[in-house]
Design a protein around this motif. Sequence first.
Motif, short mmCIF file in Angstrom:
data_model
loop_
_atom_site.label_atom_id
_atom_site.label_comp_id
_atom_site.label_asym_id
_atom_site.label_seq_id
_atom_site.Cartn_x
_atom_site.Cartn_y
_atom_site.Cartn_z
N GLN A 16 0.82 -1.21 0.00
CA GLN A 16 0.00 0.00 0.00
C GLN A 16 0.86 1.26 0.00
OE1 GLN A 16 -2.68 -0.29 3.32
NE2 GLN A 16 -4.06 -1.72 2.28
N ASP A 17 2.04 1.17 0.61
CA ASP A 17 2.87 2.36 0.72
C ASP A 17 3.57 2.65 -0.61
OD1 ASP A 17 4.10 4.54 1.87
OD2 ASP A 17 5.84 3.37 2.49
N ILE A 18 4.34 1.69 -1.11
CA ILE A 18 5.05 1.88 -2.38
C ILE A 18 4.31 1.06 -3.43
CG2 ILE A 18 7.29 1.78 -3.53
CD1 ILE A 18 8.62 1.68 -0.80
N ASP A 19 3.38 1.71 -4.12
CA ASP A 19 2.47 0.99 -5.01
C ASP A 19 2.83 1.09 -6.48
OD1 ASP A 19 1.89 3.63 -5.46
OD2 ASP A 19 -0.21 3.53 -4.84
N GLY A 20 3.89 1.86 -6.82
CA GLY A 20 4.26 2.01 -8.22
C GLY A 20 3.37 2.97 -8.98
N LYS A 21 2.50 3.67 -8.28
CA LYS A 21 1.63 4.67 -8.90
C LYS A 21 1.79 6.02 -8.19
CE LYS A 21 -1.76 1.22 -10.34
NZ LYS A 21 -3.15 0.72 -10.21
N ARG A 22 1.43 6.04 -6.92
CA ARG A 22 1.62 7.27 -6.14
C ARG A 22 3.06 7.40 -5.66
NH1 ARG A 22 -0.22 7.09 -1.63
NH2 ARG A 22 -0.58 4.84 -1.52
N LYS A 23 3.64 6.27 -5.32
CA LYS A 23 5.01 6.24 -4.84
C LYS A 23 5.79 5.15 -5.56
CE LYS A 23 4.25 8.08 -0.17
NZ LYS A 23 4.43 7.82 1.29
N ALA A 24 7.08 5.40 -5.73
CA ALA A 24 7.96 4.43 -6.38
C ALA A 24 9.34 4.57 -5.74
CB ALA A 24 8.01 4.67 -7.88
N LEU A 25 10.30 3.86 -6.29
CA LEU A 25 11.67 3.95 -5.80
C LEU A 25 12.56 4.59 -6.85
CD1 LEU A 25 12.71 0.64 -3.99
CD2 LEU A 25 11.77 2.72 -3.00
N GLN A 26 13.49 5.43 -6.40
CA GLN A 26 14.60 5.81 -7.25
C GLN A 26 15.74 4.83 -6.97
OE1 GLN A 26 17.10 9.17 -6.20
NE2 GLN A 26 15.86 9.55 -4.38
N ARG A 27 16.63 4.68 -7.91
CA ARG A 27 17.72 3.73 -7.77
C ARG A 27 19.07 4.44 -7.83
NH1 ARG A 27 16.50 -1.38 -9.89
NH2 ARG A 27 18.74 -1.78 -10.00
N ILE A 28 19.97 4.04 -6.95
CA ILE A 28 21.37 4.46 -7.02
C ILE A 28 22.22 3.28 -7.45
CG2 ILE A 28 23.35 5.27 -5.70
CD1 ILE A 28 21.29 7.43 -6.20
N HIS A 29 21.98 2.14 -6.82
CA HIS A 29 22.69 0.91 -7.16
C HIS A 29 22.05 0.32 -8.42
CE1 HIS A 29 23.60 -3.54 -5.89
NE2 HIS A 29 24.24 -3.19 -6.98
N VAL A 30 22.77 0.38 -9.53
CA VAL A 30 22.29 -0.18 -10.79
C VAL A 30 23.37 -1.10 -11.34
CG1 VAL A 30 20.85 1.82 -11.29
CG2 VAL A 30 23.18 1.74 -12.19
N THR A 31 22.99 -1.91 -12.31
CA THR A 31 23.95 -2.80 -12.95
C THR A 31 24.27 -2.28 -14.35
OG1 THR A 31 22.21 -4.22 -13.86
CG2 THR A 31 23.05 -4.77 -11.68
N GLY A 32 25.43 -2.69 -14.89
CA GLY A 32 25.87 -2.20 -16.19
C GLY A 32 24.92 -2.53 -17.31
N GLY A 33 24.22 -3.67 -17.19
CA GLY A 33 23.13 -3.99 -18.09
C GLY A 33 21.82 -3.76 -17.37
N THR A 34 20.72 -3.86 -18.09
CA THR A 34 19.38 -3.70 -17.51
C THR A 34 19.15 -2.28 -17.01
OG1 THR A 34 19.80 -5.93 -16.65
CG2 THR A 34 17.66 -5.01 -16.22
N ASN A 35 19.60 -1.29 -17.79
CA ASN A 35 19.27 0.10 -17.47
C ASN A 35 19.17 0.91 -18.75
OD1 ASN A 35 21.70 2.00 -17.91
ND2 ASN A 35 22.64 0.28 -16.83
N GLY A 36 18.41 1.99 -18.69
CA GLY A 36 18.21 2.80 -19.89
C GLY A 36 17.95 4.26 -19.55
N VAL A 37 17.84 5.07 -20.60
CA VAL A 37 17.60 6.50 -20.42
C VAL A 37 16.77 7.01 -21.59
CG1 VAL A 37 19.81 7.08 -21.53
CG2 VAL A 37 18.69 8.77 -20.05
N LEU A 38 15.82 7.90 -21.29
CA LEU A 38 15.09 8.58 -22.35
C LEU A 38 16.02 9.57 -23.03
CD1 LEU A 38 11.74 9.30 -20.46
CD2 LEU A 38 12.13 7.56 -22.22
N ILE A 39 15.94 9.65 -24.35
CA ILE A 39 16.88 10.50 -25.08
C ILE A 39 16.63 11.97 -24.77
CG2 ILE A 39 17.68 11.16 -27.38
CD1 ILE A 39 17.10 8.30 -28.27
N ASP A 40 15.40 12.34 -24.47
CA ASP A 40 15.14 13.71 -24.05
C ASP A 40 15.93 14.05 -22.79
OD1 ASP A 40 13.44 16.26 -23.97
OD2 ASP A 40 12.97 15.35 -22.03
N ALA A 41 15.94 13.14 -21.82
CA ALA A 41 16.71 13.37 -20.59
C ALA A 41 18.20 13.34 -20.87
CB ALA A 41 16.35 12.31 -19.55
N LEU A 42 18.62 12.46 -21.75
CA LEU A 42 20.03 12.36 -22.12
C LEU A 42 20.53 13.68 -22.69
CD1 LEU A 42 22.42 10.28 -22.55
CD2 LEU A 42 21.50 9.97 -24.85
#
Length: 682
Positions: free
Chosen positions: A452-478
């Motif tokens: 109920q707290d972190i539902d992926g709609k009202r609240k989500a997580l930001q990530r600091i620890h990421v892996t070299g694969g399995t990540n991406g970026v929107l080109i507008d943000a890039l």
Amino acid sequence: MFGVILKAILNDKDFFSRSVLQNDSAKGNTPRSLQPIYGLLREFFYRLTTEEREHISPIEEKSFRELREFLHMGLPLIKEEWEDYCRREPRFRKEQEELAEFLNSSAKNTDALEKVRRIQRVFFPQGSDLWDEERRSEEEQKLRARRTVKITRPNPAPIADPVREILFTSNILVTLPLPGADENLQPDFKKRVNDVRNEEQKYWYDHPIPLGIDSAKNEALYGMRGLVDMLRFEKERGNVAGETRLTCLLSASTTHDGLHDLVKDYFEGEFRAAGNWEDVDIYLFSETDCRLLIDEVLRPLSDIYFPQKDAEGLYDIFGVDGEYGRHYSFLKAVAALWQVFVNPQIKATFKIDLDQVFDQETLLRETGQTALQLFKTPLWGAEAEDYRGRPVHLGMIAGALVNHDDIEKSLFTPDVTYPDNTAPRGDRLVFYSRLPQALSTKAEMMCRYDGQDIDGKRKALQRIHVTGGTNGVLIDALRRYRPFTPTDIGRAEDQAYLLSVLFEKKPYLRYVHRAGLVMRHDKEAFAREAIRAAQVGKMIGDYVRILQFTFYARALAWPLKETKEMVDPFTGSFITELPFTIVYLRFTFKLLALLEENAQEQAIEFAELGSRRLSAWVGKLSSEKNTWPEKIQRERQAWQLYYDILDRAEQGLAEQDRRVEEIKEKARQIIQQCRLDIWQKS
């Protein structure tokens, strides 16, 4: 006080079976080939734990002279660094005094793990409390609370057609053939490879692909086959039209310069022999191709729009050879070039590692969505507020990994777990990154958005620890934020990438955690030989990472304290007040452990390679003329020029500027030459 602590650790049989300090008799139990190394370690520790001087006979071998010089270089750095931190930080001064008293009074009646915890409280505070199993759950909850963001505006135009809107990328790491594997090469190709063997190795990677390796163990074939299988699964379910082709861009990084001009011919042949690539267009970029893009596209555009600026810096940053940081930044940045000159429909880029695959059946069973459906989320590109109320833009996305042997348990089985309660030895005594890595894996990567707290709609997580694969970026943000990884970064390039813009401008750019976007990590299932061959280089790279991340964080424009607070516990554990002390202790403790194990070949390789690579970085960063911060700033300016060029070129194309249209055609020709011809020849 440092000498007192170090002496107590070295004399404790819970950590070392024989003391290198007590006398020279233990040297007699060491194989003759390792005795010079043992003698140098004894001298090093002796000088750190006493003011006396002991003469050690000169070592004649060149490699061991390098080891001697490296160890001697560290003596004043360790003492100065330790004393300086004690002066600046009363809390640390008190902790080291308490540790010294404990080790010399109560330690004999204390179990080994408690001693480790006390030692790590001083040397590795991110890990010391995590030996307490009851504290782990509490720390996971605290970290998850710090990573929670409140969504203020979902992305109104999220990814809708991942195959057409995402440019998939990956990197091929290439090295010389393993012993005996030359026989798998064609005679003319074997001769070309033999010409490279006398070159000195320039770069070390975790598990590069050796030329001539059996196709079943070829990581490039394996990863691309997994990507094709993922797409075919989507087509079978009707999620993607049958004729749709996925585009994947590969960069090729080599351990030796002489391999630059071999990789395309080699992999084109390997892919063609494997066959059945009708669903994918693969482009492979070598360093030569990157230079062509600079010479024929970027520099001419710079001459048109920014004639007063020096474009030479583009050669330093835009390419694929070298340390991990260089090709990692390229694989992100090239998506912006692709959008301007090749396909304006591209909205994002997503990087995979080639030892990872999407297990579609498991994804569908445990998340209710396929891989491509998981990309279609309004969280990617959303606006939010972090736990301190700071505005953030979730322009990047991060998934997670599950180990090949664990996926039968669950897709959400952490790929890094806490160690058992056996007291660590060797270099892990003063730095054990697995502890905070396991913490952040559970707190960040395994979050499922099912509460109920972190539902992926009202609240989500930001990530600091990421892996070299399995990540991406929107080109507008890039194109708006222009993040990059310094080209010298050789480990954790994925985590260094965000550091470049961590607090640069509001709303701050961040990764959003995509729950369920999990790839199966298969490296141990098929790449064991390559992993073993690169083991020593990987260990040394981990030590270099401490130096690089610490001095990189110090060079950023915002306070070091803010950076540490944001990226602790895992990424931040490599940013320390005692970088030289930790690196030298890790190196020497590991070398002592190898000597105790009589691991002759590994000890010699470790001593030679470690002293050579670490000496370069210790010398550079300890010098009063340390120019690395200026180099990073030059790279930042070069990336600014790169994106400025693309912005102006896009404007020129909209205005139908003939000069820019001609350059666009050159760009498309160069890129087309990078497309692998992998259709089987009849």
